[in-house]
Design an enzyme around this catalytic site. Structure first.
Site, mmCIF file in Angstrom:
data_model
loop_
_atom_site.group_PDB
_atom_site.id
_atom_site.type_symbol
_atom_site.label_atom_id
_atom_site.label_comp_id
_atom_site.label_asym_id
_atom_site.label_seq_id
_atom_site.Cartn_x
_atom_site.Cartn_y
_atom_site.Cartn_z
ATOM 1 N N TRP A 16 56.562 -6.761 -35.255
ATOM 2 C CA TRP A 16 56.094 -6.213 -33.979
ATOM 3 C C TRP A 16 57.023 -5.060 -33.604
ATOM 4 O O TRP A 16 58.256 -5.231 -33.627
ATOM 5 C CB TRP A 16 56.150 -7.336 -32.935
ATOM 6 C CG TRP A 16 55.654 -6.991 -31.577
ATOM 7 C CD1 TRP A 16 54.481 -6.374 -31.257
ATOM 8 C CD2 TRP A 16 56.320 -7.285 -30.329
ATOM 9 N NE1 TRP A 16 54.374 -6.267 -29.884
ATOM 10 C CE2 TRP A 16 55.486 -6.814 -29.301
ATOM 11 C CE3 TRP A 16 57.526 -7.900 -29.999
ATOM 12 C CZ2 TRP A 16 55.817 -6.930 -27.961
ATOM 13 C CZ3 TRP A 16 57.863 -8.023 -28.669
ATOM 14 C CH2 TRP A 16 57.014 -7.541 -27.660
ATOM 15 N N ASP B 260 60.317 -16.461 -32.699
ATOM 16 C CA ASP B 260 59.390 -15.861 -31.736
ATOM 17 C C ASP B 260 58.062 -16.603 -31.886
ATOM 18 O O ASP B 260 57.395 -16.502 -32.921
ATOM 19 C CB ASP B 260 59.224 -14.365 -32.055
ATOM 20 C CG ASP B 260 58.388 -13.646 -31.005
ATOM 21 O OD1 ASP B 260 57.840 -14.322 -30.117
ATOM 22 O OD2 ASP B 260 58.273 -12.402 -31.086
ATOM 23 N N ALA C 129 54.648 -16.815 -30.270
ATOM 24 C CA ALA C 129 53.784 -16.133 -29.292
ATOM 25 C C ALA C 129 52.309 -16.461 -29.477
ATOM 26 O O ALA C 129 51.476 -15.962 -28.717
ATOM 27 C CB ALA C 129 53.996 -14.623 -29.390
ATOM 28 N N LYS D 188 48.759 -15.225 -25.192
ATOM 29 C CA LYS D 188 47.556 -15.351 -26.025
ATOM 30 C C LYS D 188 46.926 -16.733 -25.889
ATOM 31 O O LYS D 188 45.710 -16.848 -25.778
ATOM 32 C CB LYS D 188 47.873 -15.091 -27.506
ATOM 33 C CG LYS D 188 48.910 -14.010 -27.764
ATOM 34 C CD LYS D 188 48.394 -12.603 -27.568
ATOM 35 C CE LYS D 188 49.511 -11.654 -27.277
ATOM 36 N NZ LYS D 188 49.795 -10.544 -28.024
HETATM 37 C C1 LMR Z 1 50.396 -6.686 -29.757
HETATM 38 O O1 LMR Z 1 51.215 -6.795 -30.679
HETATM 39 O O2 LMR Z 1 49.396 -5.968 -29.834
HETATM 40 C C2 LMR Z 1 50.607 -7.454 -28.482
HETATM 41 O O3 LMR Z 1 51.639 -8.380 -28.638
HETATM 42 C C3 LMR Z 1 50.752 -6.584 -27.296
HETATM 43 C C4 LMR Z 1 52.094 -5.933 -27.208
HETATM 44 O O4 LMR Z 1 52.787 -6.150 -26.212
HETATM 45 O O5 LMR Z 1 52.483 -5.180 -28.106
#
Ligand code: LMR
Length: 409
Positions: free
Chosen positions: A142, A223, A225, A258
């Protein structure tokens, strides 16, 4: 004296913000505006990671709506709670994350503003404990991970773990790279539903990761999520539970964005496991003092919703049921997309919201310009943005770019 009458000499020649360099806009969040500005009715949004239903909507979950109605009727005050937030929320959520086997006296949890707040609080805690620690982050990840740790003052290092060509884990490469990690370093792990690859370690590989952390003195920071969007709530927490069972110290950053669909409410939590209860007590006071200086107290409404759902058997069961259906939708779409081209076969075995397609930046731009298909620049797609009727449309647009990879476009 007004600003106009201030003597000229009191105005500094080097203005304070002069030193700031302009920053690029967040590319992922920028996709929201780009997609919004596209007037083509057939456009497909595979950008930011939000769940969508068959109608392409991101609905408020039934249990969330019901819990909000309960709160409207019953909430008697909006007075301050404290830096730890809603302790009942954190305790109920801990049951979902850790099951009923928890080393309670060594575990501290606080409510945070989303998973990002949890990551940042954990990063600040780790930096305060040992500013020399390096944070090992698997590539790709991410895009916000490295900045969060860097802003906390920690050095970040990247390691390989994923083979983009096959869409599978490259575990040997990961172990090779982690040979450079030092005792006290931090290893960032995605608990389930890897963002952006959708790939997952096998239970055996997770065990090796835990053993490596134990043998080398690394601190795992999980993490988590997307709990519930891979294989089930308990299944998706199995790796986190195993890590917390096997190691003296570990952290988990949790997001309810989510799995409760509470994106903009900013609901999360940070748990830290310490080697013994005396250290845990010091960790608790540090978490609270850091939270106090970061945001003083986390926003309440989303956490109150989660607490209301989890303390009510009927709402909890309904949330669980809707989450099961969300997961089934994602996995159904995965199977459908994977069947459209041999290059996409691994998508059926991957899990969660995301998959990374083997596309160049030019191909991503061409899909956007020519077909109104929006995805992240690295080829990450949000699987939930597809529908049964758009899978073939997407596959058709994708085909020439996939064929080009085989050299016979
Ligand atoms: C994503 O990866 O699209 C989501 O987790 C939104 C974000 O905050 O980046």
């Amino acid at each position: 004296m007004t600003f106009d009458t201030l003597p000229a000499r009191s105005i500094s020649t080097s203005l304070p913000f002069d030193t700031l360099a302009a920053q690029p806009a967040d590319a992922l969040l920028g996709l929201i505006a780009l997609h919004g500005a596209d007037n083509r009715p057939q456009k497909i949004d595979l950008g930011v990671g939000v769940f969508r239903d068959d109608a392409g909507e991101t609905p408020i979950m039934r249990a969330v709506k019901a819990a909000e109605a309960v709160l409207l009727e019953t909430q008697a005050t909006k007075s301050y709670l404290g830096a730890e937030g809603d302790a009942a929320y954190t305790a109920l959520l801990a049951g979902i994350v850790f099951g009923d086997k928890m080393a309670v006296e060594r575990l501290n949890g606080v409510q945070t503003p989303g998973g990002t707040g949890a990551l940042r609080l954990g990063a600040d805690l780790l930096a305060r404990a040992n500013c020399e620690a390096q944070v090992w982050i698997g590539t790709p990840t991410w895009p916000n991970h490295a900045p969060i740790f860097a802003e906390a003052g920690l050095a970040t290092r990247s390691h390989r773990f994923y083979d983009a060509a096959s869409g599978r884990i490259d575990f040997d490469a990961m172990l090779d790279d982690l040979a450079d990690a030092h005792s006290g370093d931090i290893l960032l792990l995605h608990g389930c539903c890897h963002n952006p690859t959708g790939s997952a370690f096998s239970p055996e590989q997770w065990r090796v990761v835990a053993d490596l952390c134990a043998a080398r003195g690394l601190i795992p920071f999980v993490d988590l999520a997307y709990q519930g969007l891979s294989d089930g709530l308990d299944e998706d927490a199995a790796a986190t539970r195993m890590i917390f069972d096997a190691l003296p110290s570990a952290l988990v950053a949790y997001s309810c964005d989510k799995n409760f669909g509470l994106y903009r409410e900013r609901v999360g939590a940070l748990w830290a496991l310490s080697a013994n209860s005396a250290i845990a007590e010091r960790v608790r006071t540090n978490m609270l003092s850091l939270a106090r200086s970061l945001w003083s107290m986390p926003p309440d409404h989303g956490a109150a919703i989660v607490r209301t759902i989890l303390e009510n058997d009927a709402l909890r069961a309904d949330w669980w049921d809707e989450l099961d259906k969300m997961r089934a939708r994602l996995n159904g779409l995965r199977a459908a997309l994977a069947a459209t081209h041999p290059r996409l076969a691994a998508i059926a075995d991957q899990r969660g919201m995301f998959a990374m397609l083997p596309l160049t930046l030019e191909a991503v731009a061409a899909l956007r310009d020519e077909h109104g298909i929006y995805m992240a620049g690295n080829g990450r797609i949000n699987i939930a943005g597809l529908r049964a009727d758009t899978v073939p449309v997407f596959a058709h647009a994708l085909r020439p770019h996939l064929e080009a990879l085989n050299g016979h476009a």
